[in-house]
Design a protein around this motif. Structure first.
Motif, mmCIF file in Angstrom:
data_model
loop_
_atom_site.group_PDB
_atom_site.id
_atom_site.type_symbol
_atom_site.label_atom_id
_atom_site.label_comp_id
_atom_site.label_asym_id
_atom_site.label_seq_id
_atom_site.Cartn_x
_atom_site.Cartn_y
_atom_site.Cartn_z
ATOM 1 N N GLU A 1 56.126 -71.747 -52.582
ATOM 2 C CA GLU A 1 56.316 -72.756 -51.239
ATOM 3 C C GLU A 1 56.830 -74.256 -51.518
ATOM 4 O O GLU A 1 57.458 -74.695 -50.873
ATOM 5 C CB GLU A 1 55.284 -72.535 -50.172
ATOM 6 N N ARG B 1 41.714 -60.395 -47.038
ATOM 7 C CA ARG B 1 42.397 -60.612 -45.990
ATOM 8 C C ARG B 1 42.137 -59.945 -44.819
ATOM 9 O O ARG B 1 41.998 -60.657 -43.522
ATOM 10 C CB ARG B 1 44.006 -60.028 -46.419
ATOM 11 N N ASP C 1 47.374 -67.249 -47.616
ATOM 12 C CA ASP C 1 47.877 -65.561 -47.366
ATOM 13 C C ASP C 1 48.841 -65.524 -48.444
ATOM 14 O O ASP C 1 50.061 -65.552 -48.302
ATOM 15 C CB ASP C 1 48.422 -65.575 -46.050
ATOM 16 N N THR C 2 48.336 -65.268 -49.529
ATOM 17 C CA THR C 2 49.305 -65.118 -51.068
ATOM 18 C C THR C 2 48.935 -63.756 -51.581
ATOM 19 O O THR C 2 47.666 -63.048 -51.301
ATOM 20 C CB THR C 2 49.203 -66.005 -51.949
ATOM 21 N N GLU D 1 48.951 -70.113 -43.865
ATOM 22 C CA GLU D 1 50.219 -69.973 -44.596
ATOM 23 C C GLU D 1 50.453 -70.819 -45.595
ATOM 24 O O GLU D 1 50.186 -72.094 -45.587
ATOM 25 C CB GLU D 1 51.335 -70.052 -43.516
ATOM 26 N N ARG E 1 52.855 -72.204 -46.572
ATOM 27 C CA ARG E 1 53.758 -73.328 -46.454
ATOM 28 C C ARG E 1 52.952 -74.514 -46.069
ATOM 29 O O ARG E 1 53.356 -75.663 -46.412
ATOM 30 C CB ARG E 1 54.827 -72.811 -45.334
ATOM 31 N N GLU E 2 51.839 -74.295 -45.268
ATOM 32 C CA GLU E 2 50.725 -75.298 -44.973
ATOM 33 C C GLU E 2 50.298 -76.148 -46.422
ATOM 34 O O GLU E 2 50.016 -77.365 -46.437
ATOM 35 C CB GLU E 2 49.493 -74.740 -44.280
#
Ligand code: NAI
Length: 265
Positions: free
Chosen positions: A22, A198, A189-190, A211, A213-214
């Motif tokens: 990401e 999870r 979350d990877t 996420e 991306r964050e």
């Protein structure tokens, strides 16, 4: 191999998946030249398709291999004219298991990838970082470096080592005008997370699933400021303060949690 053509550059390990991937995508979107490195060749190929050949260099690198680091950094330097704005030592593996029950090979694998690999990366990257005004040496530690985490003791120890190393580097590298910082992510979350972790993640609070991306956006923010430790999510900073203020209470809670996890199998 494509070249940076004057763009800023980032060198990312563990770039084929999760947080590294990401980050590669976000920095390419921002117009940076991305050096993406991983042991996962197929993941690098799909990243190449997303990012585009002109925007990066996609190469297999095992972070535990000192001579491979030298070759990778030499080739990267040719592509960028000898500069590197952001070195992101991010590759890592997660591994659970009690210390006295793990095989020694497993223990050393975690130490070699999560800690030795980071030191090799710093040593390989510093010559380029020194050549680059405003550069940042960023590492991925973990929330498991806030307290010694039972159930993942070796992983937790390597992440303490990365945090300690980074703190020392944030002082040492000042002599070159290079900054150092680390990320302390909670549960991201990877693919590194087990299904069990999870499922156990609450829907809110500091242990919620975040996420990747964050994390990439935090890397972007970290490049722009002088802060050393980056908690993701930010509530983990309060937890860190509590660990320092009330270590016995936190230890009791963690003991109960380990017992519950052991009972659940
Ligand atoms: P991920 O499994 O999605 O990505 C890790 C990448 O590292 C993979 O692409 C893997 O192929 C690569 N890798 C493994 N061994 C390597 C080696 N020897 N040389 C080069 N690359 C190698 O996992 P994620 O979550 O993106 O992990 C990134 C970093 O974040 C790791 O250091 C991990 O310990 C750390 N972290 C992850 C958290 C999470 O909840 N996912 C929480 C805290 C820290």
């Amino acid at each position: 191999m494509s070249s940076s053509n004057g763009r800023k550059s980032i060198f990312i390990t563990g770039a084929a998946s999760g947080m590294g991937r990401e980050t590669a995508r976000l920095f390419a979107e921002k117009g940076w030249f991305v050096g993406a490195y991983d042991v996962n060749h197929d993941g690098l190929e799909t990243l190449r398709e997303q990012v585009g050949d002109a925007n990066g260099s996609f190469n297999v690198l095992d972070v535990t291999d000192a001579s491979a680091w030298t070759t990778a950094m030499d080739l990267f330097a040719i592509a960028t004219g000898g500069t590197l704005d952001l070195l992101f030592n991010n590759a890592g593996i997660g591994a659970s298991g009690l210390l006295d029950e793990q095989s020694w090979d497993d223990v050393m694998r975690i130490v070699n990838i999560n800690f030795i690999g980071v030191m090799l990366g710093v040593r390989a990257g510093v010559p380029l970082l020194k050549n680059t005004p405003g550069s940042l040496c960023l590492t991925t530690s973990s929330s498991s470096a806030i307290f010694g985490t039972a159930g993942i003791p070796v992983y937790s120890a390597t992440k303490h080592a990365v945090r300690g190393l980074t703190e020392a580097l944030s002082i040492e590298l000042k002599r070159y005008g290079v900054r150092a910082a680390d990320l302390l992510p909670g549960l991201i979350d990877t693919p590194l997370l087990s299904d069990g972790m999870r499922q156990m993640a609450p829907s809110e609070g500091m242990w919620r699933l975040v996420e990747p991306r964050e994390v990439a956006e935090t890397v972007w923010e970290a490049y722009g400021t002088d802060r050393v430790h980056w908690y993701i999510p930010e509530e983990l900073r309060d937890f860190h303060l509590r660990v320092v203020a009330e270590p016995e209470a936190v230890r009791e809670e963690r003991t109960a949690l380990l017992a519950a996890m052991t009972a659940a199998g």
